[in-house]
Design a protein around this motif. Structure first.
Motif, PDB file in Angstrom:
ATOM      1  N   TRP A  99     113.900  -4.123 -28.134  1.00 49.09           N
ATOM      2  CA  TRP A  99     113.438  -4.931 -26.994  1.00 49.09           C
ATOM      3  C   TRP A  99     112.069  -4.489 -26.479  1.00 49.09           C
ATOM      4  N   ALA A 100     111.374  -3.699 -27.277  1.00 51.93           N
ATOM      5  CA  ALA A 100     110.053  -3.217 -26.843  1.00 51.93           C
ATOM      6  C   ALA A 100     109.010  -4.331 -26.946  1.00 51.93           C
ATOM      7  N   GLU A 101     107.854  -4.073 -26.340  1.00 52.72           N
ATOM      8  CA  GLU A 101     106.790  -5.081 -26.285  1.00 52.72           C
ATOM      9  C   GLU A 101     106.210  -5.426 -27.634  1.00 52.72           C
ATOM     10  N   ASP A 102     106.371  -4.513 -28.623  1.00 51.30           N
ATOM     11  CA  ASP A 102     105.797  -4.801 -29.942  1.00 51.30           C
ATOM     12  C   ASP A 102     106.788  -5.522 -30.843  1.00 51.30           C
ATOM     13  N   MET A 104     110.788  -7.628 -29.984  1.00 51.21           N
ATOM     14  CA  MET A 104     111.408  -8.818 -29.396  1.00 51.21           C
ATOM     15  C   MET A 104     110.999  -9.052 -27.951  1.00 51.21           C
ATOM     16  N   GLY A 105     110.395  -8.042 -27.305  1.00 57.10           N
ATOM     17  CA  GLY A 105     110.150  -8.157 -25.864  1.00 57.10           C
ATOM     18  C   GLY A 105     111.444  -7.897 -25.105  1.00 57.10           C
ATOM     19  N   THR A 117     107.706 -10.096 -21.224  1.00 60.98           N
ATOM     20  CA  THR A 117     107.015  -9.131 -22.081  1.00 60.98           C
ATOM     21  C   THR A 117     107.182  -9.481 -23.555  1.00 60.98           C
ATOM     22  N   GLY A 118     106.215  -9.061 -24.350  1.00 63.25           N
ATOM     23  CA  GLY A 118     106.332  -9.200 -25.798  1.00 63.25           C
ATOM     24  C   GLY A 118     105.790 -10.511 -26.331  1.00 63.25           C
ATOM     25  N   PRO A 119     105.813 -10.649 -27.654  1.00 60.96           N
ATOM     26  CA  PRO A 119     105.166 -11.787 -28.318  1.00 60.96           C
ATOM     27  C   PRO A 119     105.832 -13.139 -28.030  1.00 60.96           C
ATOM     28  N   PHE A 120     107.070 -13.127 -27.520  1.00 58.10           N
ATOM     29  CA  PHE A 120     107.790 -14.394 -27.316  1.00 58.10           C
ATOM     30  C   PHE A 120     107.862 -14.783 -25.839  1.00 58.10           C
ATOM     31  N   ALA A 121     107.107 -14.057 -25.013  1.00 60.71           N
ATOM     32  CA  ALA A 121     107.002 -14.417 -23.595  1.00 60.71           C
ATOM     33  C   ALA A 121     106.085 -15.639 -23.485  1.00 60.71           C
ATOM     34  N   TYR A 122     106.542 -16.643 -22.775  1.00 60.50           N
ATOM     35  CA  TYR A 122     105.777 -17.888 -22.625  1.00 60.50           C
ATOM     36  C   TYR A 122     104.359 -17.619 -22.136  1.00 60.50           C
ATOM     37  N   ARG A 123     104.247 -16.666 -21.196  1.00 59.97           N
ATOM     38  CA  ARG A 123     102.931 -16.423 -20.580  1.00 59.97           C
ATOM     39  C   ARG A 123     101.935 -15.827 -21.570  1.00 59.97           C
ATOM     40  N   GLY A 136     113.341 -26.020 -19.127  1.00 63.32           N
ATOM     41  CA  GLY A 136     112.400 -24.891 -19.099  1.00 63.32           C
ATOM     42  C   GLY A 136     111.661 -24.749 -20.411  1.00 63.32           C
ATOM     43  N   ARG A 137     110.416 -24.339 -20.329  1.00 66.43           N
ATOM     44  CA  ARG A 137     109.594 -24.174 -21.523  1.00 66.43           C
ATOM     45  C   ARG A 137     109.554 -22.724 -21.973  1.00 66.43           C
ATOM     46  N   PHE A 138     110.231 -21.846 -21.237  1.00 65.87           N
ATOM     47  CA  PHE A 138     110.103 -20.405 -21.528  1.00 65.87           C
ATOM     48  C   PHE A 138     111.417 -19.829 -22.029  1.00 65.87           C
ATOM     49  N   LEU A 139     111.286 -18.779 -22.846  1.00 68.45           N
ATOM     50  CA  LEU A 139     112.444 -18.042 -23.345  1.00 68.45           C
ATOM     51  C   LEU A 139     113.121 -17.312 -22.194  1.00 68.45           C
TER      52      LEU A 139
END
Ligand code: CU1
Ligand code: CU1
Length: 286
Positions: A99-102, A104-105, A117-123, A136-139
């Motif tokens: 679940w780290a930022e590098d 799955m977030g 956080t991470g590559p799959f964060a909508y922001r 919703g458009r975000f994970l």
């Protein structure tokens, strides 16, 4: 022949390449085709129609095929990647490197469960949810559901399922109380035990992993690679037991034309369970 590894053993650059391939599939639109397909085949046993993916004996061969097609799509982007597996009996907290930022977030924020956080964060701009039921458009995630905690299944629970000598049993649905398939898939009648093994992991991650479009969360693939590995372990432990039902069910059976026996082609690929029993034709597990 390639290898699927335990996600905890991936190097930094292996993680970077896998994330890169996932983002490229998403960008091209291919990723969401897999999400929609999963939603389309999410048929429950309350419905009177063929049930190939869930609450059914072909849960394992259908998902093996689904993962393999997805993995082949990833490999078209980057031939060096494969789908790693998440052994949630040992990596069983939100502090895991999974679940780290590098990779799955992390979990979702408390207000709306949005992953930040991470590559799959909508922001971060590369992961917009398109195929889902609400808007919703975000994970979203709610790892461990701190508001009403749920724990991941233990090794003892998995071992109990692996000890089941029979693959599956009538009535071949979510109500079966014996057999390897539903002990792992994890349907049971109500109470604290409502979500077991495979199902409890979807519950533990929470958010979009809870619904018919659960592959919206890329951890879906890592969870199902572990389910696939458990199937190989069960096969190894019970070499004389095989996929059931072997024969097409008769007209008088309540599950007639609703479940897929050993040699009945599974949609949408027309692949038979019997063709998917030996994973070593495609890959190995490390
Ligand atoms: Cu599924
Ligand atoms: Cu699942």
């Amino acid at each position: 022949m390639y290898t699927r590894k335990n996600q905890r053993n991936l190097t930094r650059s292996e993680k970077r390449r896998l994330v890169g391939a996932l983002l490229e599939l998403k960008r091209s639109g291919r990723y969401d085709e897999f999400v929609s397909m999963h939603g389309e085949y999410y048929v429950s046993d309350a419905e009177d129609r063929p049930r190939v993916a869930h609450m059914t004996p072909s849960f394992f061969p259908w998902h093996r095929t689904f993962l393999l097609k997805f993995e082949q799509a990833l490999q078209k982007v980057d031939p060096s990647v494969s789908v790693p597996y998440w052994d949630w009996t040992s990596d069983n907290t939100p502090a895991s490197s999974l679940w780290a930022e590098d990779f799955m977030g992390g979990t979702g924020r408390s207000s709306d469960r949005q992953v930040m956080t991470g590559p799959f964060a909508y922001r971060n701009g590369n992961w917009r949810i398109n195929a889902r039921i609400t808007d919703g458009r975000f994970l979203t995630r709610d790892l461990g559901r701190p508001g009403n905690p749920v724990s991941l299944p233990t090794k003892a629970e998995v071992d109990a399922a692996l000890n089941e000598p029979v693959y599956d049993a009538a009535p071949w649905d979510s109500t079966v109380t014996t057999g390897f398939r539903n002990r792992i898939e994890g349907w049971s009648a109500g109470g604290a035990d409502r979500w077991r093994n495979h199902n409890r992991v979807h519950r533990w991650v929470g958010g979009l992993m809870m619904g018919a479009t659960s592959p919206d969360d890329p951890v879906f693939w890592l969870h199902h690679a572990f389910m696939d590995l458990l199937w190989t372990r069960w096969q190894g432990a019970h070499p004389r037991s095989g996929y059931l039902p072997r024969q097409r069910l008769g007209r008088s059976d309540p599950q007639y034309r609703r479940v897929f026996s050993l040699d009945e082609p599974m949609p949408p690929w027309d692949v038979k369970p019997s063709e998917m029993l030996d994973h070593t034709r495609f890959y190995r597990y490390a």
